[in-house]
Write a protein that holds these residues in place. Sequence first.
Motif, PDB file in Angstrom:
ATOM      1  N   VAL A 163      14.501   2.303 -23.855  1.00  0.00           N
ATOM      2  CA  VAL A 163      14.095   1.951 -22.571  1.00  0.00           C
ATOM      3  C   VAL A 163      14.784   0.782 -22.046  1.00  0.00           C
ATOM      4  O   VAL A 163      15.663   0.077 -22.570  1.00  0.00           O
ATOM      5  N   GLY A 164      14.944   0.466 -20.744  1.00  0.00           N
ATOM      6  CA  GLY A 164      15.421  -0.289 -20.072  1.00  0.00           C
ATOM      7  C   GLY A 164      14.653  -1.047 -18.807  1.00  0.00           C
ATOM      8  O   GLY A 164      13.922  -0.046 -18.072  1.00  0.00           O
ATOM      9  N   PRO A 165      14.626  -2.007 -18.565  1.00  0.00           N
ATOM     10  CA  PRO A 165      13.963  -2.670 -17.353  1.00  0.00           C
ATOM     11  C   PRO A 165      14.494  -2.329 -16.199  1.00  0.00           C
ATOM     12  O   PRO A 165      15.672  -2.415 -15.787  1.00  0.00           O
ATOM     13  N   VAL A 166      13.957  -2.204 -15.169  1.00  0.00           N
ATOM     14  CA  VAL A 166      14.423  -1.764 -13.738  1.00  0.00           C
ATOM     15  C   VAL A 166      13.673  -2.408 -12.608  1.00  0.00           C
ATOM     16  O   VAL A 166      12.411  -2.668 -12.952  1.00  0.00           O
ATOM     17  N   VAL A 167      14.016  -2.934 -11.452  1.00  0.00           N
ATOM     18  CA  VAL A 167      13.580  -3.609 -10.533  1.00  0.00           C
ATOM     19  C   VAL A 167      13.297  -2.654  -9.441  1.00  0.00           C
ATOM     20  O   VAL A 167      14.435  -1.932  -8.906  1.00  0.00           O
ATOM     21  N   LEU A 168      11.951  -2.247  -8.997  1.00  0.00           N
ATOM     22  CA  LEU A 168      11.696  -1.223  -8.009  1.00  0.00           C
ATOM     23  C   LEU A 168      11.479  -1.726  -6.456  1.00  0.00           C
ATOM     24  O   LEU A 168      11.693  -1.167  -5.556  1.00  0.00           O
ATOM     25  N   GLU A 169      11.185  -3.172  -6.564  1.00  0.00           N
ATOM     26  CA  GLU A 169      11.230  -3.917  -5.014  1.00  0.00           C
ATOM     27  C   GLU A 169      11.392  -5.455  -5.199  1.00  0.00           C
ATOM     28  O   GLU A 169      10.901  -6.029  -6.221  1.00  0.00           O
ATOM     29  N   THR A 170      11.854  -6.018  -4.442  1.00  0.00           N
ATOM     30  CA  THR A 170      12.085  -7.694  -4.312  1.00  0.00           C
ATOM     31  C   THR A 170      11.911  -8.010  -3.021  1.00  0.00           C
ATOM     32  O   THR A 170      12.664  -7.410  -1.942  1.00  0.00           O
ATOM     33  N   THR A 171      11.149  -8.997  -2.804  1.00  0.00           N
ATOM     34  CA  THR A 171      11.015  -9.785  -1.602  1.00  0.00           C
ATOM     35  C   THR A 171      11.308 -11.304  -1.986  1.00  0.00           C
ATOM     36  O   THR A 171      10.865 -11.713  -2.868  1.00  0.00           O
ATOM     37  N   ILE A 172      12.272 -11.544  -0.914  1.00  0.00           N
ATOM     38  CA  ILE A 172      12.752 -13.145  -1.086  1.00  0.00           C
ATOM     39  C   ILE A 172      12.410 -13.821   0.115  1.00  0.00           C
ATOM     40  O   ILE A 172      12.826 -13.324   1.260  1.00  0.00           O
ATOM     41  N   ARG A 173      11.780 -14.883  -0.110  1.00  0.00           N
ATOM     42  CA  ARG A 173      11.564 -15.865   1.218  1.00  0.00           C
ATOM     43  C   ARG A 173      12.610 -17.052   0.831  1.00  0.00           C
ATOM     44  O   ARG A 173      12.621 -17.486  -0.098  1.00  0.00           O
ATOM     45  N   TYR A 174      13.793 -17.194   1.756  1.00  0.00           N
ATOM     46  CA  TYR A 174      14.588 -18.385   1.753  1.00  0.00           C
ATOM     47  C   TYR A 174      13.913 -19.369   2.423  1.00  0.00           C
ATOM     48  O   TYR A 174      13.800 -19.408   3.804  1.00  0.00           O
ATOM     49  N   LEU A 175      13.651 -20.654   1.830  1.00  0.00           N
ATOM     50  CA  LEU A 175      13.131 -21.724   2.233  1.00  0.00           C
ATOM     51  C   LEU A 175      13.887 -22.861   2.694  1.00  0.00           C
ATOM     52  O   LEU A 175      13.699 -23.837   3.590  1.00  0.00           O
ATOM     53  N   ARG A 176      15.027 -23.296   1.762  1.00  0.00           N
ATOM     54  CA  ARG A 176      15.762 -24.383   1.939  1.00  0.00           C
ATOM     55  C   ARG A 176      17.236 -24.084   1.334  1.00  0.00           C
ATOM     56  O   ARG A 176      17.097 -23.221   0.478  1.00  0.00           O
TER      57      ARG A 176
ATOM     58  N   PHE B 109       0.881  -8.226 -15.675  1.00  0.00           N
ATOM     59  CA  PHE B 109       0.789  -6.892 -16.047  1.00  0.00           C
ATOM     60  C   PHE B 109      -0.681  -6.275 -15.601  1.00  0.00           C
ATOM     61  O   PHE B 109      -1.570  -7.094 -15.667  1.00  0.00           O
ATOM     62  N   GLY B 110      -0.600  -5.066 -14.809  1.00  0.00           N
ATOM     63  CA  GLY B 110      -1.921  -4.643 -14.359  1.00  0.00           C
ATOM     64  C   GLY B 110      -2.235  -3.230 -15.475  1.00  0.00           C
ATOM     65  O   GLY B 110      -1.691  -3.454 -16.625  1.00  0.00           O
ATOM     66  N   GLU B 111      -2.476  -2.312 -14.953  1.00  0.00           N
ATOM     67  CA  GLU B 111      -2.899  -1.146 -15.877  1.00  0.00           C
ATOM     68  C   GLU B 111      -1.983   0.111 -15.596  1.00  0.00           C
ATOM     69  O   GLU B 111      -2.219   0.882 -16.444  1.00  0.00           O
ATOM     70  N   GLY B 112      -0.930   0.043 -14.771  1.00  0.00           N
ATOM     71  CA  GLY B 112      -0.171   0.915 -14.480  1.00  0.00           C
ATOM     72  C   GLY B 112       1.010   1.061 -14.959  1.00  0.00           C
ATOM     73  O   GLY B 112       1.433   0.119 -15.956  1.00  0.00           O
ATOM     74  N   LYS B 113       2.134   1.743 -14.685  1.00  0.00           N
ATOM     75  CA  LYS B 113       3.402   1.722 -14.934  1.00  0.00           C
ATOM     76  C   LYS B 113       4.308   0.509 -14.715  1.00  0.00           C
ATOM     77  O   LYS B 113       5.557   0.434 -15.131  1.00  0.00           O
ATOM     78  N   THR B 114       3.797  -0.103 -13.664  1.00  0.00           N
ATOM     79  CA  THR B 114       4.666  -1.433 -13.194  1.00  0.00           C
ATOM     80  C   THR B 114       4.160  -2.754 -13.536  1.00  0.00           C
ATOM     81  O   THR B 114       2.974  -2.872 -13.917  1.00  0.00           O
ATOM     82  N   TYR B 115       4.799  -3.742 -13.276  1.00  0.00           N
ATOM     83  CA  TYR B 115       4.329  -5.030 -13.490  1.00  0.00           C
ATOM     84  C   TYR B 115       5.021  -5.811 -12.351  1.00  0.00           C
ATOM     85  O   TYR B 115       5.926  -5.460 -11.588  1.00  0.00           O
TER      86      TYR B 115
ATOM     87  N   VAL C  57       8.618  -6.237  -7.998  1.00  0.00           N
ATOM     88  CA  VAL C  57       7.870  -5.200  -8.882  1.00  0.00           C
ATOM     89  C   VAL C  57       8.964  -4.545  -9.837  1.00  0.00           C
ATOM     90  O   VAL C  57      10.212  -4.164  -9.398  1.00  0.00           O
ATOM     91  N   GLY C  58       8.778  -4.227 -11.184  1.00  0.00           N
ATOM     92  CA  GLY C  58       9.463  -3.838 -12.272  1.00  0.00           C
ATOM     93  C   GLY C  58       8.945  -2.719 -12.876  1.00  0.00           C
ATOM     94  O   GLY C  58       7.498  -2.491 -13.060  1.00  0.00           O
ATOM     95  N   GLY C  59       9.491  -2.340 -14.094  1.00  0.00           N
ATOM     96  CA  GLY C  59       9.000  -1.132 -14.517  1.00  0.00           C
ATOM     97  C   GLY C  59       9.980  -1.009 -15.905  1.00  0.00           C
ATOM     98  O   GLY C  59      11.067  -1.630 -15.878  1.00  0.00           O
TER      99      GLY C  59
END
Length: 140
Positions: free
Chosen positions: A54-67, A83-89, A109-111
């Motif tokens: 297995v290997g970790p993957v990033v599925l989605e990223t949201t970034i808020r640049y503040l300073r 962690f929830g109950e599904g395939k992602t965290y 969001v990763g998996g």
Amino acid sequence: MAEPFSVPVTVRGYETDILGHLNQSVYLQYAEHARWCLIEAAGISQADLISKGVGPVVLETTIRYLRELRAGDETEVTCAFAFGEGKTYRMQQTIRKPDGTVAAEFTAVGGLLDLKARRLVADPREYFRALASDPGFFGL
């Protein structure tokens, strides 16, 4: 969600753009660095993940640049898994200056990808729990 893990990072001059600000793509590298430091602190190496296929993957990223961040700025990059109950965290991350000023916030969001099937594993939480010598880093 676990108490955030943190790692110090100093902004290097070559990471800045023409305006003298930390280049936007480097924020992602800082977040990735903190995630891998957390995984390693929990007792999991890349070789451990590969041996389990297995290997970790990033599925989605949201970034808020503040300073803005500039060369020489000292920062702390946090990371907490949920962690929830599904395939992602989910991963919550913050880049903070020593005075507490938040420079950026990340929600990702990763998996865990099955490296042979090229599909997400059904329960990534159990893989992390089984591999980690200290699953508390993942809030487990």
